[in-house]
Design an enzyme around this catalytic site. Structure first.
Site, PDB file in Angstrom:
ATOM      1  N   CYS A   1     -10.082  89.706 -35.523  1.00 17.00           N
ATOM      2  CA  CYS A   1     -10.147  88.195 -35.893  1.00 17.00           C
ATOM      3  C   CYS A   1     -10.955  87.554 -34.630  1.00 17.00           C
ATOM      4  O   CYS A   1     -10.425  87.413 -33.564  1.00 17.00           O
ATOM      5  CB  CYS A   1      -8.977  87.537 -36.226  1.00 17.00           C
TER       6      CYS A   1
ATOM      7  N   CYS B   1      -9.838  84.184 -33.759  1.00 13.52           N
ATOM      8  CA  CYS B   1      -8.670  84.020 -33.230  1.00 13.52           C
ATOM      9  C   CYS B   1      -8.878  84.480 -31.715  1.00 13.52           C
ATOM     10  O   CYS B   1      -8.375  83.831 -30.854  1.00 13.52           O
ATOM     11  CB  CYS B   1      -7.612  84.882 -33.644  1.00 13.52           C
ATOM     12  N   ASP B   2      -9.895  85.549 -31.439  1.00 10.79           N
ATOM     13  CA  ASP B   2      -9.773  85.920 -30.096  1.00 10.79           C
ATOM     14  C   ASP B   2     -11.188  85.951 -29.643  1.00 10.79           C
ATOM     15  O   ASP B   2     -11.093  86.328 -28.298  1.00 10.79           O
ATOM     16  CB  ASP B   2      -9.180  87.507 -30.234  1.00 10.79           C
TER      17      ASP B   2
END
Ligand code: NDP
Length: 330
Positions: A156, A159-160
């Site tokens: 992701c 997300c990261d």
């Protein structure tokens, strides 16, 4: 004082456990909180089915890991995935959907009412069940990939990606997800290598063009990932095999898998028909599974379209099918 407090807590724990172990009966149980689940909830609530919706491991579903959603009708300026999912949740709640945090961990669909276990303890008995559990990101399956999951390996980018600001990263996959992840990361990172096993990208034309026109994305056609290397600090590189069979090492700090998804259908497999990948098979043109009273919608049953709008449409169908089924039961 401390003793009384701990006794109180004990009583609270006991009543919580009692509540958890009690069987709750519901007319319509919806599992999953993506566009399919929430749309099913909106329709089921408006049809007086008093739906209870369990959000699952990833409340809001896959769209919460997406940045801009530009292809959902009704948003001329686009919308972010998390905002759209929060809006859908509020809309479902506005009509009385009971949205709960919890994961369906087991099922017994051998007879109606269907039994669904939540978080390995609470049992719900449902007159109708709507499965909207979506699909989960796939990984390559390399040992080194598992070793560095959360330490440089991710599925992701939204997300990261932030953790790799100014660094070099790689994305594996040649579909729309990979193209999207690569362009997103290109805005944060120094260099993005896009690893594609074929000599072409499967992604849509517009996404391919975006990738090609992004200066700091380097597309590596006909490359496969042999190993991810790292040290105590996490990922430091990846060894790829090129089209000539030679191994090449790239220094990277983040490795993003974007190679597709696996439908979340494992807990239903003993009772429902699935295809070889695990997608639940429904009657063509409807959400009906082979069990009367069990309906499936969204990515868990759709290997073809997998879009937010098609998932929402199928959620609507599932709620209407559930309502008609209950009506036919007298
Ligand atoms: P896809 O199945 O479309 O693509 C998966 C990619 O990963 C393919 O290029 C495939 O290679 C590659 N791949 C699979 N396994 C491996 C492996 N073991 N090693 C290396 N590469 C591998 O999945 P996506 O998640 O990209 O897309 C799913 C659906 O969602 C599509 O219909 C897509 O259009 C849609 N989507 C739409 C978006 C949008 O409209 N904004 C955004 C994201 C997705 P190969 O081609 O060789 O099989």
């Amino acid at each position: 004082m401390a003793l009384f407090k701990s006794l109180d807590n004990l009583e609270d724990d006991k009543s919580q456990k009692k509540m958890d172990s009690e069987v709750e009966k519901v007319k319509c149980l919806i599992i999953g909180s993506g566009p399919a689940g929430y749309t099913a909830a909106i329709y089921a609530a408006r049809a007086n089915l008093s739906p209870v919706l369990y959000e699952g491991l990833e409340p809001g579903g896959q769209l919460t890991t997406t940045t801009e959603v530009d292809n959902y009708p009704g948003y001329p300026e686009g919308v972010t995935g998390p905002v759209m999912m929060e809006d859908l949740k509020k809309q479902a709640q506005r009509f009385g959907t009971d949205v709960r945090f919890g994961l369906a961990t087991a099922t017994d669909l051998s007879e109606r009412p269907f039994k669904v276990t939540i978080d390995d303890k609470k049992i719900i008995e449902a007159e109708t069940l709507i499965i909207a559990t979506g699909a989960t990101a796939k990984y390559l399956g390399l040992e080194s990939e598992t070793k560095y999951k959360g330490q440089g390996v991710s599925a992701c980018a939204t997300c990261d990606g932030f953790f790799y600001k100014g660094k070099d990263v790689a994305v594996v996959g040649g579909g729309d997800t990979a193209a999207e992840e690569a362009t997103y990361l290109a805005g944060i990172c120094n260099k993005v290598y896009l690893i594609i096993r074929k000599d072409y990208m499967r992604a849509s034309k517009v996404m391919v063009e975006k990738v090609i026109n992004t200066k700091n994305i380097g597309v590596l056609f006909e490359h496969t990932t042999k190993e991810i290397v790292g040290d105590m600090s996490g990922v430091t590189g990846a060894i790829l095999t090129n089209g000539k069979g030679e191994d090449v090492k790239f220094d990277i700090h983040g490795f993003f898998a974007a190679i597709g998804h696996k439908p979340n259908s494992d807990i239903f497999k003993d009772y429902l028909e699935t295809d070889e990948v695990g997608y639940i098979i429904t009657e063509p043109g409807s959400s009906k599974t082979k069990l009367d009273g069990v309906f499936a919608c969204g990515d868990v049953m759709d290997p073809h379209y997998r879009q937010a709008i098609t998932a929402a449409g199928s959620g609507c169908k599932a709620a209407i099918d559930a309502e008609r089924f209950l009506g036919s039961q007298g």
